[in-house]
Scaffold this motif. Sequence first.
Motif, mmCIF file in Angstrom:
data_model
loop_
_atom_site.group_PDB
_atom_site.id
_atom_site.type_symbol
_atom_site.label_atom_id
_atom_site.label_comp_id
_atom_site.label_asym_id
_atom_site.label_seq_id
_atom_site.Cartn_x
_atom_site.Cartn_y
_atom_site.Cartn_z
ATOM 1 N N ARG B 18 0.815 -1.216 0.000
ATOM 2 C CA ARG B 18 0.000 0.000 0.000
ATOM 3 C C ARG B 18 0.851 1.270 0.000
ATOM 4 O O ARG B 18 0.311 2.366 -0.012
ATOM 5 C CB ARG B 18 -0.945 -0.014 1.198
ATOM 6 N N LEU B 19 2.182 1.124 0.033
ATOM 7 C CA LEU B 19 3.065 2.290 0.046
ATOM 8 C C LEU B 19 3.433 2.665 -1.394
ATOM 9 O O LEU B 19 4.076 1.901 -2.097
ATOM 10 C CB LEU B 19 4.321 1.943 0.842
ATOM 11 N N PRO B 20 3.026 3.860 -1.866
ATOM 12 C CA PRO B 20 3.370 4.250 -3.238
ATOM 13 C C PRO B 20 4.888 4.398 -3.418
ATOM 14 O O PRO B 20 5.611 4.557 -2.434
ATOM 15 C CB PRO B 20 2.678 5.620 -3.404
ATOM 16 N N PRO B 21 5.357 4.388 -4.670
ATOM 17 C CA PRO B 21 6.801 4.470 -4.917
ATOM 18 C C PRO B 21 7.404 5.737 -4.315
ATOM 19 O O PRO B 21 6.795 6.800 -4.364
ATOM 20 C CB PRO B 21 6.908 4.487 -6.449
ATOM 21 N N GLY B 22 8.595 5.588 -3.739
ATOM 22 C CA GLY B 22 9.309 6.751 -3.208
ATOM 23 C C GLY B 22 8.806 7.242 -1.870
ATOM 24 O O GLY B 22 9.302 8.230 -1.351
ATOM 25 N N GLN B 23 7.828 6.541 -1.283
ATOM 26 C CA GLN B 23 7.266 6.971 0.003
ATOM 27 C C GLN B 23 7.807 6.091 1.135
ATOM 28 O O GLN B 23 8.269 4.981 0.904
ATOM 29 C CB GLN B 23 5.743 6.842 -0.021
ATOM 30 N N TYR B 24 7.738 6.597 2.369
ATOM 31 C CA TYR B 24 8.029 5.763 3.527
ATOM 32 C C TYR B 24 6.876 5.861 4.528
ATOM 33 O O TYR B 24 6.093 6.816 4.485
ATOM 34 C CB TYR B 24 9.366 6.143 4.179
ATOM 35 N N ASP B 25 6.776 4.867 5.381
ATOM 36 C CA ASP B 25 5.705 4.808 6.368
ATOM 37 C C ASP B 25 6.085 5.658 7.575
ATOM 38 O O ASP B 25 7.056 5.357 8.264
ATOM 39 C CB ASP B 25 5.497 3.342 6.766
ATOM 40 N N ALA B 26 5.324 6.729 7.825
ATOM 41 C CA ALA B 26 5.657 7.638 8.927
ATOM 42 C C ALA B 26 5.244 7.071 10.291
ATOM 43 O O ALA B 26 5.519 7.676 11.319
ATOM 44 C CB ALA B 26 4.992 8.993 8.706
ATOM 45 N N GLY B 27 4.571 5.918 10.293
ATOM 46 C CA GLY B 27 4.187 5.316 11.569
ATOM 47 C C GLY B 27 3.252 6.208 12.356
ATOM 48 O O GLY B 27 2.261 6.696 11.829
ATOM 49 N N ASP B 28 3.592 6.434 13.634
ATOM 50 C CA ASP B 28 2.731 7.231 14.511
ATOM 51 C C ASP B 28 2.847 8.726 14.265
ATOM 52 O O ASP B 28 2.102 9.512 14.824
ATOM 53 C CB ASP B 28 3.106 6.985 15.981
ATOM 54 N N GLN B 29 3.839 9.127 13.493
ATOM 55 C CA GLN B 29 4.091 10.550 13.323
ATOM 56 C C GLN B 29 3.164 11.131 12.258
ATOM 57 O O GLN B 29 2.835 10.466 11.289
ATOM 58 C CB GLN B 29 5.529 10.772 12.860
ATOM 59 N N SER B 71 -20.044 11.819 6.348
ATOM 60 C CA SER B 71 -19.355 10.815 5.551
ATOM 61 C C SER B 71 -17.941 10.706 6.103
ATOM 62 O O SER B 71 -17.375 11.688 6.590
ATOM 63 C CB SER B 71 -19.330 11.261 4.086
ATOM 64 N N SER B 72 -17.373 9.509 6.057
ATOM 65 C CA SER B 72 -16.036 9.367 6.631
ATOM 66 C C SER B 72 -15.103 8.679 5.646
ATOM 67 O O SER B 72 -15.534 8.060 4.675
ATOM 68 C CB SER B 72 -16.094 8.577 7.935
ATOM 69 N N TYR B 73 -13.808 8.832 5.913
ATOM 70 C CA TYR B 73 -12.774 8.170 5.111
ATOM 71 C C TYR B 73 -11.879 7.378 6.043
ATOM 72 O O TYR B 73 -11.403 7.896 7.058
ATOM 73 C CB TYR B 73 -11.940 9.206 4.349
ATOM 74 N N ASP B 74 -11.675 6.128 5.724
ATOM 75 C CA ASP B 74 -10.709 5.295 6.445
ATOM 76 C C ASP B 74 -9.651 4.847 5.459
ATOM 77 O O ASP B 74 -9.971 4.170 4.484
ATOM 78 C CB ASP B 74 -11.395 4.057 7.025
ATOM 79 N N GLY B 75 -8.440 5.230 5.700
ATOM 80 C CA GLY B 75 -7.401 4.806 4.763
ATOM 81 C C GLY B 75 -6.133 5.609 4.931
ATOM 82 O O GLY B 75 -5.893 6.189 5.989
ATOM 83 N N ASP B 76 -5.346 5.639 3.854
ATOM 84 C CA ASP B 76 -3.990 6.158 3.925
ATOM 85 C C ASP B 76 -3.919 7.559 3.320
ATOM 86 O O ASP B 76 -4.766 7.930 2.519
ATOM 87 C CB ASP B 76 -3.041 5.228 3.153
ATOM 88 N N ILE B 77 -2.875 8.302 3.723
ATOM 89 C CA ILE B 77 -2.602 9.599 3.101
ATOM 90 C C ILE B 77 -1.119 9.642 2.725
ATOM 91 O O ILE B 77 -0.290 8.977 3.355
ATOM 92 C CB ILE B 77 -2.972 10.786 4.022
#
Lengths: 238, 203
Positions: B18-29, B71-77
């Motif tokens: 689910r991580l797009p190219p060139g991105q990193y997972d910021a975790g809790d931050q 309306s709500s959104y659940d997912g990644d940014i």
Amino acid sequence: MTAQPDTPVPVGRSWTTGRLAEVDHVGERLVRIRLEVDERTDHVPGQHYVVRLRAEDGYTAQRSYSIASDPVEPLVELLVERLPGGEVSGFLHDDARAGDEVELRGPIGRWFVWTGGQRALCVVGGTGVVPAVSMLRYARRLGRADRLTVVAVGRTWDELPYADELAASGALVALTREDRGGRYGAPPSPREVAPLADGVQRAYVCGSAGFASFATRLLGEVGVRSDVVRVEQFGATG
Amino acid sequence: MPITRGFTGRPRDERPDRLPPGQYDAGDQWPVLTAEPDGDVDLTRWRMSVDGAVTTPSSWTWDELHALPGSSYDGDIHCVTTWSKFGMHFEGVSVDLLLDAAGPTSEATHVMAHSTTGYTTNLPLDDVRGGKAWVVWEVDGAPLPVPHGGPVRLLVPHLYFWKSAKWVTRLELMTRDRPGFWEQNGYHDRGDPWLEQRYQGDP
């Protein structure tokens, strides 16, 4: 907030190769790298480069770093702070050496830039001093040092990047945790900064999110209008 | 493209699909990146409006907006500065609802989002309708903090996050594309993280 750039500012549109010409550890967590850039577009002080590292299997990681050098310097100078678990900063700090090649894209950004025309005040903290160093070198070369005032904030002299150069260029160096030169360790006060804010047409704030919020408040207290303040923040908050 | 000697990078199996190219997972931050001082908002005078190429220019007060079906959104940014944040929960209203009330004309092709600070960002109309965009005031169960765009920000999570304008108060329908703030300053007009549309000149 004015959305239009003041003057056309060039941006580099494609990736090129940068060769590390010099790698200097200038602090416990700070490495200064100077690069030869293959297809170089001259930058404007305040712009940044994207550095991309590529592993043998094609895996890449990239981060942005502000430029410290004056546009006419033959090498592009970046300062990298080693972040905990930092994939790019960790490599550049621990493993990189002169001769290594990285991918570069830049210069980037047309907002946080100073082209020398306006009377400007920078309030910058920690590694956020880097774009102000580029602005100072540029201002000195053009004989426009009177149009640029820098307030550089660090915990101690040794921890503040470019402390000697900043002080020698006339910056107010405000240390928060060290008494030095007759100044007690404390953040810069409105009383110290107010005389520097007189007639300022543009203000630049660069540092962590916490620092940026402190600095924009300080500028407000000394009468700098918020619509002339440009902010560049980095780092993480919870 | 040159290989950087000695660079191996993070272990590949840690990198989720689910991580797009060139991105990193910021975790809790949740890093805060803003180009201008935070917006000041007086909620008694606050309005959200939709105008421009529409049949019925419309606006909502704070209470009116909250009275609309939620309306709500659940997912990644995903932020262009390369951090991504997984599993966010935002609450607000769908942009579809606001557009339906205002009625974009058949010539409308793009939207300019405007903020209280003067910040703008342009989006193709199709990127903010069909259940892809929200205006939101709650994140993970709490009011949206001011540094993150509170009281209300645009949320267009399938594009880089500078498109999700903080402190949004106006959606202007346009009959042709026009660059917003970062777009004039060198960033991409669309900003799809899966295509790495970071800067002008990217595919």
